[in-house]
Design a protein around this motif. Structure first.
Motif, PDB file in Angstrom:
ATOM      1  N   PHE B  77      53.973  72.145 -10.060  1.00 24.27           N
ATOM      2  CA  PHE B  77      54.761  73.080 -10.870  1.00 24.27           C
ATOM      3  C   PHE B  77      54.267  74.511 -10.747  1.00 24.27           C
ATOM      4  CE2 PHE B  77      54.855  68.880 -12.957  1.00 24.27           C
ATOM      5  CZ  PHE B  77      56.201  68.599 -12.729  1.00 24.27           C
ATOM      6  N   ALA B  78      53.453  74.756  -9.738  1.00 26.61           N
ATOM      7  CA  ALA B  78      52.977  76.118  -9.510  1.00 26.61           C
ATOM      8  C   ALA B  78      54.143  76.973  -9.039  1.00 26.61           C
ATOM      9  CB  ALA B  78      51.868  76.115  -8.459  1.00 26.61           C
ATOM     10  N   GLN B  79      54.186  78.217  -9.464  1.00 30.78           N
ATOM     11  CA  GLN B  79      55.250  79.118  -9.019  1.00 30.78           C
ATOM     12  C   GLN B  79      54.692  80.505  -8.729  1.00 30.78           C
ATOM     13  OE1 GLN B  79      59.236  78.922 -10.745  1.00 30.78           O
ATOM     14  NE2 GLN B  79      58.388  77.443 -12.220  1.00 30.78           N
ATOM     15  N   TYR B  80      55.429  81.204  -7.871  1.00 32.65           N
ATOM     16  CA  TYR B  80      54.970  82.515  -7.430  1.00 32.65           C
ATOM     17  C   TYR B  80      56.192  83.402  -7.260  1.00 32.65           C
ATOM     18  CZ  TYR B  80      52.859  85.934  -4.211  1.00 32.65           C
ATOM     19  OH  TYR B  80      52.402  87.072  -3.599  1.00 32.65           O
ATOM     20  N   LYS B  81      56.149  84.577  -7.838  1.00 31.90           N
ATOM     21  CA  LYS B  81      57.301  85.499  -7.716  1.00 31.90           C
ATOM     22  C   LYS B  81      56.826  86.882  -7.294  1.00 31.90           C
ATOM     23  CE  LYS B  81      60.336  82.592  -9.564  1.00 31.90           C
ATOM     24  NZ  LYS B  81      61.172  81.810  -8.665  1.00 31.90           N
ATOM     25  N   LEU B  82      57.643  87.479  -6.418  1.00 27.54           N
ATOM     26  CA  LEU B  82      57.425  88.883  -6.059  1.00 27.54           C
ATOM     27  C   LEU B  82      58.369  89.729  -6.897  1.00 27.54           C
ATOM     28  CD1 LEU B  82      57.245  88.467  -2.199  1.00 27.54           C
ATOM     29  CD2 LEU B  82      55.361  89.168  -3.695  1.00 27.54           C
ATOM     30  N   ILE B  83      57.965  90.944  -7.236  1.00 30.98           N
ATOM     31  CA  ILE B  83      58.768  91.784  -8.123  1.00 30.98           C
ATOM     32  C   ILE B  83      58.994  93.165  -7.498  1.00 30.98           C
ATOM     33  CG2 ILE B  83      58.792  92.915 -10.399  1.00 30.98           C
ATOM     34  CD1 ILE B  83      56.828  90.001 -10.575  1.00 30.98           C
ATOM     35  N   LYS B  84      60.257  93.579  -7.568  1.00 34.06           N
ATOM     36  CA  LYS B  84      60.641  94.894  -7.013  1.00 34.06           C
ATOM     37  C   LYS B  84      59.973  96.013  -7.796  1.00 34.06           C
ATOM     38  CE  LYS B  84      65.152  94.551  -4.845  1.00 34.06           C
ATOM     39  NZ  LYS B  84      66.143  93.568  -5.314  1.00 34.06           N
ATOM     40  N   ILE B  85      59.582  97.048  -7.095  1.00 34.64           N
ATOM     41  CA  ILE B  85      58.974  98.182  -7.807  1.00 34.64           C
ATOM     42  C   ILE B  85      59.722  99.477  -7.502  1.00 34.64           C
ATOM     43  CG2 ILE B  85      56.653  97.193  -7.915  1.00 34.64           C
ATOM     44  CD1 ILE B  85      56.033  99.097  -5.486  1.00 34.64           C
ATOM     45  N   GLN B  86      59.457 100.464  -8.311  1.00 33.42           N
ATOM     46  CA  GLN B  86      59.968 101.811  -8.057  1.00 33.42           C
ATOM     47  C   GLN B  86      58.987 102.456  -7.088  1.00 33.42           C
ATOM     48  OE1 GLN B  86      62.751 102.927 -10.043  1.00 33.42           O
ATOM     49  NE2 GLN B  86      62.744 100.799 -10.815  1.00 33.42           N
ATOM     50  N   GLY B  87      59.495 102.951  -5.973  1.00 33.88           N
ATOM     51  CA  GLY B  87      58.607 103.621  -5.022  1.00 33.88           C
ATOM     52  C   GLY B  87      57.903 102.645  -4.112  1.00 33.88           C
ATOM     53  N   SER B  88      56.667 102.974  -3.727  1.00 38.50           N
ATOM     54  CA  SER B  88      55.954 102.184  -2.727  1.00 38.50           C
ATOM     55  C   SER B  88      54.704 101.525  -3.315  1.00 38.50           C
ATOM     56  CB  SER B  88      55.541 103.112  -1.562  1.00 38.50           C
ATOM     57  OG  SER B  88      54.586 102.453  -0.761  1.00 38.50           O
ATOM     58  N   VAL B  89      54.280 100.398  -2.696  1.00 37.31           N
ATOM     59  CA  VAL B  89      53.042  99.743  -3.145  1.00 37.31           C
ATOM     60  C   VAL B  89      51.830 100.611  -2.794  1.00 37.31           C
ATOM     61  CG1 VAL B  89      53.865  97.378  -3.035  1.00 37.31           C
ATOM     62  CG2 VAL B  89      52.888  98.406  -0.999  1.00 37.31           C
ATOM     63  N   GLY B  90      52.048 101.505  -1.820  1.00 40.11           N
ATOM     64  CA  GLY B  90      50.994 102.454  -1.453  1.00 40.11           C
ATOM     65  C   GLY B  90      49.715 101.779  -1.005  1.00 40.11           C
ATOM     66  N   GLN B  91      48.596 102.347  -1.414  1.00 43.48           N
ATOM     67  CA  GLN B  91      47.280 101.861  -0.990  1.00 43.48           C
ATOM     68  C   GLN B  91      46.936 100.485  -1.554  1.00 43.48           C
ATOM     69  OE1 GLN B  91      44.945 102.923   1.285  1.00 43.48           O
ATOM     70  NE2 GLN B  91      46.795 104.059   1.851  1.00 43.48           N
ATOM     71  N   SER B  92      47.638 100.088  -2.642  1.00 44.97           N
ATOM     72  CA  SER B  92      47.301  98.812  -3.280  1.00 44.97           C
ATOM     73  C   SER B  92      47.555  97.624  -2.348  1.00 44.97           C
ATOM     74  CB  SER B  92      48.082  98.631  -4.580  1.00 44.97           C
ATOM     75  OG  SER B  92      49.444  98.365  -4.311  1.00 44.97           O
ATOM     76  N   ALA B  93      48.373  97.848  -1.303  1.00 39.99           N
ATOM     77  CA  ALA B  93      48.657  96.766  -0.341  1.00 39.99           C
ATOM     78  C   ALA B  93      47.374  96.246   0.275  1.00 39.99           C
ATOM     79  CB  ALA B  93      49.590  97.268   0.755  1.00 39.99           C
ATOM     80  N   THR B  94      46.371  97.107   0.402  1.00 44.58           N
ATOM     81  CA  THR B  94      45.106  96.663   1.010  1.00 44.58           C
ATOM     82  C   THR B  94      44.406  95.632   0.128  1.00 44.58           C
ATOM     83  OG1 THR B  94      43.918  98.484  -0.026  1.00 44.58           O
ATOM     84  CG2 THR B  94      44.716  98.860   2.223  1.00 44.58           C
ATOM     85  N   ILE B  95      44.750  95.607  -1.162  1.00 46.31           N
ATOM     86  CA  ILE B  95      44.122  94.634  -2.059  1.00 46.31           C
ATOM     87  C   ILE B  95      44.924  93.331  -2.120  1.00 46.31           C
ATOM     88  CG2 ILE B  95      43.459  94.170  -4.450  1.00 46.31           C
ATOM     89  CD1 ILE B  95      42.620  97.101  -4.620  1.00 46.31           C
ATOM     90  N   HIS B  96      46.218  93.437  -2.463  1.00 42.69           N
ATOM     91  CA  HIS B  96      47.001  92.210  -2.651  1.00 42.69           C
ATOM     92  C   HIS B  96      47.763  91.775  -1.404  1.00 42.69           C
ATOM     93  CE1 HIS B  96      50.193  95.101  -3.129  1.00 42.69           C
ATOM     94  NE2 HIS B  96      49.649  95.578  -4.245  1.00 42.69           N
ATOM     95  N   GLY B  97      47.804  92.615  -0.387  1.00 38.55           N
ATOM     96  CA  GLY B  97      48.428  92.228   0.880  1.00 38.55           C
ATOM     97  C   GLY B  97      49.939  92.204   0.864  1.00 38.55           C
ATOM     98  N   ILE B  98      50.559  92.687  -0.228  1.00 41.28           N
ATOM     99  CA  ILE B  98      52.020  92.681  -0.292  1.00 41.28           C
ATOM    100  C   ILE B  98      52.537  94.047   0.174  1.00 41.28           C
ATOM    101  CG2 ILE B  98      54.027  92.491  -1.834  1.00 41.28           C
ATOM    102  CD1 ILE B  98      52.090  90.712  -3.607  1.00 41.28           C
TER     103      ILE B  98
END
Lengths: 614, 228
Positions: B77-98
Motif C-alpha cells: 500500500f505504499a504510494q508516491y506522488k509527484l507535485i507540480k510547482i510554480q517555477g523551477s526545482v532549481g538547485q534542489s534537484a541535486t538533493i531529491h533528484g527530481i
C-alpha cells in the motif's frame, strides 16, 4: 502504483538467492506482497504462528532456530531465511526462533511462497530439502572433458562373436564379413578369449597352421576386459600398459562390445594420456621428477574445464599409479627381479582413487612369505627408492609413516592377515585410526593374487562383525559436519563459530567413513567411495535415496574443494582444503549446508543401524 | 495524562470547525485512537521532498507514504506522488533528484492534499523530523483552503531525542538524522532523499523504537502524538 517501487527492498531482493533467479516483474511482485517487522531482543523469541506460515527473510539482525529440546538447528543473519521447513513439509513447526540481535525481517506469505515454487524450478530447488534432487541437476557440474568421457559413448554397438570350437576358417570369414579386426570367443555363454588379426598372423600363419584348426587353440585366453562405465581414459591406460589393442567390454559378466584402439584414436592427444605416456617413456629419476611437475597443471586444467570431482580424482590417481609403477620398474632394472612374489599396495586416497592436490603417499608391500636378510635388503632398497622418488615427484612422505619403506609395513601375506585380524578383534583407538587408511587398499604393482587373498580374508572377518563395525561407527561419529554458515563464520553443531572449514576432513572424509562402514559390514570389495555406494545399492545394503544423496553431497563438496584449490592456485596461495565463508555466494552456502545435512543424517542412520542408538 | 486530555480537547474543537471533510475524518480517527494502544493503531509513515527548507517560500515536489498495520509495514500500500510547482526545482534537484521535466504530468498541490488526507482518514501520521514536513503541508493547506489547519503526527526524531536525553547523553550534531538513528537500531542504511525510501526508513525506525519501549501494550497513541 505509479513510480512507487520501494528501491531499498527491491535492491536487496534482487541480489538475494534464489530471488535473484526470478524475473524482474516477479521480484517486484514479491516486494509488494512482503510485510516488514522489527524484532528486538527484548521480545526474546519471534512469535511464529503455525496457522499462518510464512517465509522469514532476515534483512538485518541475527536469529537462532532451536528445537523444543534446545538443539541448535540453524543460526541466520542478513540474507538468510527461516520458517520455510513447515511450508515444505506441511507439518506443524515446533521449533523456536530466538532473537540474538535486533533486526528487520521481511515476511513472505505462504501463498506467494508456494506460487514462486510452482512457477520457478530454481526457486523450488533452493528451498526444497530433497537435496539429491537439487544437486543432481546442478548446471555447474558439467561433464565435457575428453578424459572424463565414458566407454559407452565411444564403443561400437555391434559385437562380433563366435564359439571356441569354430574353425579358424569360419572365424576369419566372419571377421571379413563384419569387417572387424577381432572376435569375441564364447564358451557356454561365457567369454573365454578373443581372436585378433595379430593372433592370426603370429599364432596361425607364422606357425604354419591351416584353417581347420579350432579357434580355441590360437586365441588369446582370458583377455583383459573393461567395464562399460569406465572412463575412456582408463581404457587407454589399460591398453597402453598391457600393450594391447582390444578390450572386450563386460557388463554383468557378459561381453557387450569390443573396444579397439581405433575407437580411442578420436580421443587421443588428451593431456592426461600424454602425461602418462611421458611418464612411461622416462628412463631415469630426474626426467620423471621433471614430468611430474606437470601434474599440478593437469589438475588445474581439469578444474578449469569443470570436470566432475570424482573423475578428476580418478585421473590424478591414475597418474600417481603410473608414476609408482614406472619407479618400481626403474629400480628393478637395476636391482634385478624380486626374490619372491610381492604386491605394492596403495592406501587412503590413492587406494580410493580420489587423490587431489597435495595428497601424501600411503603405501605398503605384501610379500609372498617372510624374508631372510638378503631378501629384506632387496625390498628395503626398492621401497626406499620408490618412496623417496615419489616424495621428490610431489607426493610427500606420509606423516604417519604408513609407507612401503617402513619395515613395519613390509609384511608377508600371512603377517598382513594377522595384523588385520588383530585390528578387527581388538578395535582400540589406534587400530580404528589405522582402519580408516588401511581398509581402503588397492594393488598398484606386482602379484594381484596376494592382494586378493588379503582382501578376501579381511572382508571375511569384517563382514557382519557387529562389535568391530560398532567400534568403527563410534569412531566415525566423533567428527561431525558443521551446521552451516553465519556471516563470516562457520557454525559447528554446538553453536560455536569458527573462521573456516576443512572441506576434506569435515566433508568428504566423513562420507568416506560412513560408506566404508557399510562396505566392510557388507563385505564389499570396492574401495572407491562411489563404486562402494553403487555396489551397496546393487546388494540392497543401503537405502538408494540415502546412497544417492551421499554421492551427490560427496561430489558437491569435492567440487567446491577443487574450485577453491583452483582459486588458491591462480592466486599463488598455498593450496589447501580450507575454505573461508566470505568467498562463498549465498547459494553455495545454502547448498553446502544441505550437503552437511545429508552427512549429519547419514551419521544418524549409522548410529541407529550399527550402534543401535538414537 | 495531561497531554492526552489537552489533545482530546483540541481535537474536539477542531472537528467542530473543520470545513474539509477528509481532514475532519482524520481528526475523528485521531480522537478515537488517543487512548488506544499504539500497537492496535493504523499508522502512515510520511516523507516529503521540497525545493528548500522554508515553508513560506519553498514548495513540495514529492510525497511518499507507507502504512503500518498490526505492527507490520505494508509495501503493497505504499504510494508516491509527484507535485507540480510554480517555477523551477532549481538547485534542489541535486538533493531529491527530481527534475522539472519529471513534473509535467504531476498532480497539482490541491489534488495531492486531497489524495493524502484521503489516505490518512483512518491513520495516524508518522514522520522523521515531523515539524518540517507538517509545516509544509499546513502552508499548502493555507494557500489552497485559505484557512490554517492544525496537524498531528508521531515524530521519530523526537522519540530518539527524548530517549537519548533520558539516558543523559549529550546530543551530537547529526546524531538525530534518519540514518544515524537507524544505525543505532541495527537497521540497514538506505540512500536518503527519495520520499518513498525515506518514508519506509521512517516506518522501520518507528517499529524499532517501539520494540525498545518496555510495556509496549500500555503505550497509547496520545502519549506519542504531537500537535503542530
Amino acid at each position: 502504483m505509479d513510480n512507487s517501487e520501494l528501491q531499498p527492498i527491491l535492491d536487496f531482493m534482487r541480489e538475494l538467492a534464489p530471488f535473484d533467479s526470478l524475473h524482474e516483474q516477479t521480484i517486484k511482485q514479491c516486494c509488494q506482497t512482503l510485510t516488514i517487522a522489527y524484532y528486538s531482543q527484548q521480545q526474546k523469541f519471534v512469535h511464529v504462528d503455525s496457522n499462518e506460515a510464512q517465509l522469514y527473510i532476515v534483512r538485518s539482525g541475527a536469529f537462532e532456530v532451536v528445537t523444543k529440546e534446545g538443539e541448535l538447528i540453524d543460526r541466520v543473519g542478513e540474507g538468510q531465511y527461516f520458517g520455510f521447513s513447515g511450508m515444505l513439509s506441511g507439518e506443524q513447526v515446533i521449533n523456536q526462533v530466538r532473537i540474538l540481535e535486533d533486526g528487520l525481517v521481511y515476511h513472505l506469505s505462504a501463498k506467494m511462497f508456494d506460487q514462486l515454487r510452482a512457477n520457478s524450478y530454481s526457486f523450488d530447488r533452493f528451498f526444497n530439502q530433497a537435496f539429491a534432487k537439487r544437486l543432481r541437476n546442478q548446471g555447474s557440474i558439467k561433464n565435457n572433458h575428453i578424459s572424463t568421457a565414458r566407454i559407452t559413448s565411444i564403443m561400437s554397438r555391434e559385437l562380433a562373436a563366435t564359439t571356441y570350437d569354430a574353425s579358424i576358417f569360419q572365424a576369419t570369414q566372419l571377421m571379413s564379413k563384419k569387417r572387424v579386426s577381432s572376435l569375441v570367443i564364447m564358451k557356454q555363454e561365457k567369454l573365454c578369449g578373443i581372436l585378433t588379426d595379430r593372433d592370426l598372423r603370429d599364432r596361425v600363419l607364422a606357425k604354419g597352421f591351416n584353417g581347420d584348426i579350432a579357434v580355441e587353440k590360437v586365441m588369446t585366453k582370458n583377455p583383459a576386459t573393461i567395464e562399460p562405465d569406465a572412463l575412456v581414459f582408463e581404457a587407454m591406460l589399460k591398453m597402453s600398459e598391457l600393450n594391447i589393442h582390444h578390450l572386450p567390454v563386460m557388463c554383468e559378466g557378459k561381453p557387450i562390445a569390443m573396444l579397439t584402439s581405433t575407437d580411442l584414436i578420436r580421443s587421443q592427444s588428451s593431456q592426461p594420456i600424454l602425461l602418462i605416456g611421458q611418464i612411461e617413456r622416462q628412463n631415469n629419476l630426474e626426467e620423471l621428477i621433471q614430468v611430474s611437475q606437470k601434474i599440478p597443471d593437469l589438475l588445474y586444467n581439469l578444474i578449469a574445464s569443470d570436470a566432475k570431482a570424482i573423475e578428476i580424482g580418478r585421473i590424478l590417481t591414475s597418474v600417481t599409479d603410473s608414476l609408482t609403477r614406472s619407479l618400481i620398474a626403474l629400480k628393478q632394472k637395476q636391482l634385478g627381479p624380486a626374490p619372491m612374489k610381492f604386491c605394492w599396495l596403495a592406501f587412503g586416497s590413492q587406494g580410493r582413487q580420489d587423490q587431489m592436490a597435495g595428497s601424501d603417499q600411503d603405501n605398503a608391500l605384501i610379500l609372498e612369505k617372510e624374508t631372510n636378510e638378503q631378501e629384506k635388503r632387496y625390498f628395503k632398497q626398492l621401497s626406499e627408492y620408490v618412496c623417496s622418488a615419489l616424495n621428490e615427484c610431489g607426493f610427500p612422505f606420509c606423516p604417519g609413516n604408513i609407507m612401503a619403506q617402513n619395515p613395519q609395513w613390509q609384511l608377508s601375506l600371512q603377517q598382513w592377515q594377522q595384523q588385520f585380524s588383530k585390528w578387527v578383534s581388538t578395535p582400540n583407538p589406534k587400530a580404528l585410526l589405522n582402519a580408516a587408511i588401511f581398509f581402503d587398499m588397492r594393488p598398484i604393482y606386482g602379484e594381484k593374487s596376494l592382494f586378493d587373498s588379503l582382501q578376501t580374508s579381511v572382508l571375511t572377518i569384517t563382514k557382519n562383525n557387529d562389535i568391530f563395525i560398532a567400534a568403527m561407527t563410534k569412531n566415525a561419529l566423533q567428527s561431525t559436519p558443521p551446521l552451516g554458515f553465519f556471516r563470516s563464520f562457520v557454525i559447528e553443531r554446538d553453536g560455536t563459530e569458527v573462521k573456516g572449514i576443512d572441506l576434506k576432513h569435515k566433508g568428504n572424509a566423513l562420507i568416506n567413513d560412513i560408506v566404508r562402514i557399510y562396505s566392510l559390514s557388507a563385505g564389499i570389495t570396492e574401495v572407491n567411495t562411489s563404486k562402494r555406494l553403487e555396489s551397496l545399492i546393487a546388494k540392497q545394503k543401503i537405502d538408494k535415496e540415502v546412497a544417492m544423496s551421499l554421492l551427490d553431497a560427496w561430489e558437491f563438496i569435492a567440487h567446491k574443494r577443487l574450485t577453491n584449490q583452483g582459486l588458491q592456485f591462480n592466486n599463488t596461495q598455498p593450496v589447501s582444503n580450507y575454505i573461508l565463508p566470505d568467498n562463498l555466494s549465498s547459494l553455495i552456502r545454502h547448498q553446502l549446508k544441505d550437503a552437511f545435512k545429508v552427512i549429519h543424517e547419514a551419521q544418524g542412520t549409522i548410529r541407529l543401524k550399527f550402534l543401535g542408538q538414537f | 495524562m495531561l497531554q492526552q486530555w489537552w489533545l482530546q480537547h483540541k481535537l474536539k474543537k477542531l472537528i467542530k470547525n473543520c470545513q474539509l471533510e477528509s481532514v475532519r475524518l482524520h481528526y475523528q480517527y485521531l480522537l478515537a485512537q488517543l487512548n488506544k494502544p499504539i500497537l492496535k493503531t493504523n499508522l502512515l509513515a510520511l516523507d516529503i521532498e521540497m525545493t528548500g527548507l522554508e515553508p513560506k517560500k519553498d514548495q513540495i515536489v514529492s510525497i511518499g507514504i507507507i502504512p503500518i498495520i498490526d505492527s507490520q509495514i505494508r509495501p503493497k500500500f505504499a504510494q508516491y506522488k509527484l507535485i507540480k510547482i510554480q517555477g523551477s526545482v532549481g538547485q534542489s534537484a541535486t538533493i531529491h533528484g527530481i527534475l522539472d521535466k519529471d513534473l509535467t504530468n504531476a498532480l497539482t498541490i490541491e489534488e495531492a492534499l486531497l489524495w493524502l488526507f484521503e489516505q490518512c482518514q483512518d491513520k495516524v501520521l508518522v514522520a522523521h523530523h515531523a515539524p518540517l514536513d507538517l509545516q509544509f503541508l499546513q502552508q499548502a493547506l493555507l494557500t489552497t483552503q485559505q484557512r490554517p489547519h492544525a496537524l498531528f503526527a508521531i515524530d521519530t526524531l523526537n522519540i530518539d531525542k527524548q530517549r537519548q536525553q533520558r539516558k543523559q547523553q549529550v546530543l551530537k550534531t547529526g546524531s538525530l538524522r534518519l540514518n544515524a538513528c537507524r544505525e543505532r537500531y541495527n537497521l540497514p542504511i538506505y540512500n536518503a532523499h527519495n520520499a518513498l525510501t525515506d518514508a519506509l526508513a521512517c516506518a522501520e525506525l518507528l517499529l524499532a523504537q517501539l520494540s525498545k519501549i518496555g510495556k509496549l501494550e500500555e503505550i497509547t497513541v496520545g502519549q506519542l502524538l504531537n500537535k503542530y
